[in-house]
Design a protein around this motif. Structure first.
Motif, short mmCIF file in Angstrom:
data_model
loop_
_atom_site.label_atom_id
_atom_site.label_comp_id
_atom_site.label_asym_id
_atom_site.label_seq_id
_atom_site.Cartn_x
_atom_site.Cartn_y
_atom_site.Cartn_z
N GLU A 115 0.49 -1.44 0.41
CA GLU A 115 -0.03 0.12 0.01
C GLU A 115 1.10 1.24 -0.12
N ASP A 116 2.04 1.27 0.81
CA ASP A 116 3.42 2.26 0.69
C ASP A 116 3.88 2.51 -0.51
N ALA A 117 3.73 1.38 -0.91
CA ALA A 117 4.91 1.81 -2.27
C ALA A 117 3.86 2.03 -3.48
N ASP A 118 2.27 1.71 -3.36
CA ASP A 118 1.14 2.23 -4.01
C ASP A 118 1.23 3.72 -4.13
N LYS A 119 1.63 3.61 -2.75
CA LYS A 119 0.56 5.35 -2.41
C LYS A 119 2.12 6.48 -3.09
N ILE A 120 3.19 6.15 -2.91
CA ILE A 120 5.14 6.69 -2.73
C ILE A 120 4.91 6.81 -4.61
N LYS A 122 2.13 6.93 -6.94
CA LYS A 122 1.09 7.63 -6.74
C LYS A 122 1.95 9.00 -7.61
N THR A 123 2.13 9.17 -5.78
CA THR A 123 2.53 10.74 -5.50
C THR A 123 3.75 11.47 -6.62
N LEU A 124 4.93 10.30 -6.97
CA LEU A 124 5.96 10.31 -7.96
C LEU A 124 5.21 10.40 -8.85
N GLU A 125 4.40 9.89 -9.94
CA GLU A 125 4.04 9.66 -11.08
C GLU A 125 3.57 11.01 -11.59
#
Length: 134
Positions: A115-120, A122-125
């Motif tokens: 979940e944290d990896a997906d959130k990070i 998304k933010t970077l993309e």
């Protein structure tokens, strides 16, 4: 799934007769002896759902991955936005975040949950970077 009927004869029938007459303690010791002699683990096989295809003998059962690394592959056109996003997700200082972004491809965060990896990611993309999760 249906279980197939297995014809048991000869040595296999003899072994099954012997095992069926054992106490639980004896059966447990037998399992340990099999594991030691043949270098296998009965727990990996026992934990598999019925009907699940098994890999070849001695093959390791792959565990579900629970720890992920977020890798910044490319910065993109919005370098400043990516630096801001990296700072927000990592709590790095400005210089450290800038060095990380300029050193791409580089790990932004390691050992995080899915979940944290997906959130990070998304933010970077959203900031314009290209990101990979490993």
């Amino acid at each position: 799934m249906e279980e197939k009927e297995v014809d048991v004869t000869g040595k296999i029938a003899q072994v099954l007769d012997i095992v069926s007459g054992m106490t639980l303690l004896e059966a447990s010791e037998l399992v340990k002896a099999f594991e030691k002699k043949f270098g296998v683990s009965a727990s990996a096989v026992a934990a598999m759902p019925v009907g699940m295809p098994m890999a070849g003998a001695g093959a390791a059962v792959e565990e579900e991955k629970t720890s992920f690394d977020v890798i910044l592959k490319e910065v993109g056109a919005n370098k400043i936005q990516v630096i801001k996003a990296v700072r927000a997700e990592t709590n790095l200082g400005l210089k450290e975040a800038k060095d990380l972004v300029e050193g791409a491809p580089k790990a932004v965060k390691e050992g995080v949950t899915k979940e944290d990896a997906d959130k990070i990611r998304k933010t970077l993309e959203e900031a314009g970077a290209k990101v990979e999760i490993k």
